[in-house]
Design a protein around this motif. Structure first.
Motif, short mmCIF file in Angstrom:
data_model
loop_
_atom_site.label_atom_id
_atom_site.label_comp_id
_atom_site.label_asym_id
_atom_site.label_seq_id
_atom_site.Cartn_x
_atom_site.Cartn_y
_atom_site.Cartn_z
N TRP A 404 13.60 18.09 -16.83
CA TRP A 404 13.02 18.87 -17.92
C TRP A 404 13.89 20.07 -18.23
N LEU A 405 15.18 19.91 -18.14
CA LEU A 405 16.10 20.97 -18.50
C LEU A 405 16.26 21.03 -20.02
N GLU A 406 16.87 22.12 -20.50
CA GLU A 406 17.02 22.31 -21.94
C GLU A 406 17.85 21.19 -22.57
N SER A 407 18.84 20.68 -21.84
CA SER A 407 19.69 19.61 -22.38
C SER A 407 18.94 18.30 -22.58
N ALA A 408 17.77 18.15 -21.95
CA ALA A 408 17.00 16.91 -22.05
C ALA A 408 15.87 17.01 -23.07
N PHE A 409 15.89 18.05 -23.89
CA PHE A 409 14.79 18.27 -24.83
C PHE A 409 14.61 17.08 -25.78
N ALA A 410 15.69 16.62 -26.39
CA ALA A 410 15.60 15.50 -27.33
C ALA A 410 15.17 14.22 -26.64
N ASP A 411 15.66 13.98 -25.42
CA ASP A 411 15.26 12.78 -24.68
C ASP A 411 13.77 12.79 -24.35
N ARG A 412 13.25 13.96 -23.94
CA ARG A 412 11.83 14.04 -23.60
C ARG A 412 10.97 13.89 -24.85
N PHE A 413 11.46 14.41 -25.98
CA PHE A 413 10.71 14.26 -27.23
C PHE A 413 10.59 12.78 -27.60
N GLN A 414 11.69 12.04 -27.54
CA GLN A 414 11.65 10.62 -27.86
C GLN A 414 10.85 9.84 -26.82
N GLN A 415 10.92 10.26 -25.57
CA GLN A 415 10.13 9.59 -24.54
C GLN A 415 8.63 9.79 -24.80
N ALA A 416 8.25 10.96 -25.26
CA ALA A 416 6.84 11.21 -25.57
C ALA A 416 6.35 10.28 -26.68
#
Length: 467
Positions: A404-416
């Motif tokens: 859940w680091l800042e660099s993973a923001f887009a990945d977590r958004f798409q995962q949601a």
């Protein structure tokens, strides 16, 4: 196949298509047949375009491509059969391939020599090559976050109104045991997005712990984990009348309806709202005829609001007994006069903040939640997804995802988005703190299909959510 079908009078592929469409309803039902028909028609047009003479105008080909995509976008909603994702992906890929196969016209030398503003054109080209992560960050900064001034003005206005209401109640109803009114909700927790347009005022009822007991929803005859009851105890030793709130008893239980009605008469119908409007320099009026205790404010002074914008305040009577926080929300509990709603908002918000603190304070969970809330608010097909739904999706994701680091923001958004599709396919979104609660319980099949179809399209083209 194209030319042979023409010679045989459409006995080739057209006959196959007609046979598929005539029998599709028996297998897929009405919605599936409609989807298959649209997809088949789009593929047929691709095949026909491939066989056209090479001298045909390119504008017609471009028009056909957009017609095929519009057919898919306007197709019926059919979430559970999983056809949408395949159709959109295959037709979009085929269309792109057909367009990319055409030669790219080169600009004329005269146009290159007469370019009046090359830096501006380069700037436009740079915007076109932004990655999705860059666009998501830009969307968060420009469309999601609120300015500190806007939040501060809205909070101060809500607190001013709370002080006026509290002073009125203490002067007109001094016998009513109420605690200090406080501000609550997303405006206080920095989770409000797009516009600072609503707030909650918590009105705590002071109940004697020895005379009242909260009964969990699982132990009531309703069986709903969030529908709780407040029972009057020790009537043989402390008869009715020892507590102020005994006048709101209904069958031995504290009635949320009677409490709300008393506050409505004491506040909504009795306060001098025109006088308060002159004092606060903004128009304040109660919204009567609604099961909610709600105020509407227009024309917040000393802010960026124009006269047409509205600010709403919900007044929530609240009971705190032990570890349970219960609110009188008749718009949720419906016709059950003695039922209180157990809100899990505070628990969900605190858990997200705690998890973000453990991850070097990156706050990506809260950032992802706010972005999803803004997307759902701006997209008509997703507006029924509330902050509670999205908070629980992210909390469930946190159980199996550690980055859940800042660099993973887009990945977590798409995962949601992917996680939401999975929950919509089953029609069940369990509450993080009460797994027996299905947060999708109030949705119809049409609601689920509409939301699921939009999210299916966003899997391959997530930029459509940022429009």
């Amino acid at each position: 196949m194209y030319y042979s079908s023409k010679k045989r009078g459409e006995d080739g592929i057209a006959a196959v298509i007609d046979f598929l469409l005539s029998n599709a309803r028996l297998v897929l039902g009405v919605g599936g047949a409609a989807m298959l028909g649209i997809a088949t028609l789009a593929v047929k047009r691709l095949i026909e375009r491939a066989g056209r003479p090479p001298d045909e105008k390119p504008e017609n080909k471009m028009t056909d491509s957009w017609e095929e995509l519009s057919l898919v976008s306007s197709s019926p909603k059919l979430l559970h059969s999983g056809i949408e994702g395949v159709v959109v992906k295959q037709i979009a890929a085929a269309t792109k391939k057909a367009e990319l196969s055409q030669p790219i016209p080169l600009p004329s030398p005269e146009h290159l020599r007469c370019d009046p503003d090359p830096p501006q054109r380069r700037k436009r080209m740079d915007l076109c090559v932004l990655t999705f992560a860059d666009r998501l960050q830009q969307y968060y900064r420009t469309r999601v976050c609120l300015s500190d001034e806007e939040v501060s003005v809205a909070q101060q206005r809500a607190l001013d109104i709370a002080m006026e209401i509290q002073a009125f109640l203490r002067s007109k109803h001094p016998e009513m045991p109420l605690g200090d009114m406080t501000l609550g909700g997303s405006l206080l927790d920095d989770l409000q997005v797009v516009n600072a347009d609503h707030a909650c005022l918590i009105v705590p009822l002071q109940l004697e712990s020895s005379l009242w007991t909260a009964i969990a929803g699982e132990d009531t005859f309703l069986g709903h984990p969030q529908y709780c009851m407040v029972r009057r105890e020790n009537l043989e030793y402390f008869p009715r009348g020892r507590s102020y709130w005994d006048r709101h008893l209904l069958g031995g239980y504290l009635s949320s309806r009677l409490v709300s009605e008393q506050l409505s008469k004491a506040v909504m119908e009795s306060m001098n709202w025109p006088s308060l409007t002159g004092t606060l320099e903004c128009e304040v009026r109660p919204m009567l005829g609604s099961p909610e205790l709600k105020l509407e404010i227009q024309g917040l002074s000393q802010s960026g609001y124009n006269s047409g914008e509205r600010f709403y305040i919900n007044i929530l009577p609240t009971v705190r007994l032990g570890q349970m926080t219960l609110t009188a929300q008749r718009e949720i509990t419906g016709s059950f006069d003695y039922v209180w709603y157990q809100s899990l908002y505070t628990s969900e918000t605190s858990k997200l903040a705690t998890l973000d603190t453990m991850d070097s304070g990156s706050e990506v969970r809260r950032k992802c939640l706010k972005t999803l809330k803004a997307v759902c608010r701006n997209c008509p097909a997703l507006r029924k997804l509330t902050g509670s739904h999205l908070s629980n999706v992210i909390l469930h994701m946190s159980e199996k995802e550690s980055d859940w680091l800042e660099s993973a923001f887009a990945d977590r958004f798409q995962q949601a988005i992917t996680e939401l599709i999975g929950y919509l396919e089953t029609g069940i979104l369990p509450s993080y703190f009460k797994p027996d609660v299905n947060l999708f319980q109030g949705f119809t099949e049409d609601d689920i299909d509409e939301m699921g179809f939009m999210l299916y399209c966003a899997v391959t083209e997530p930029e459509i959510l940022l429009i």
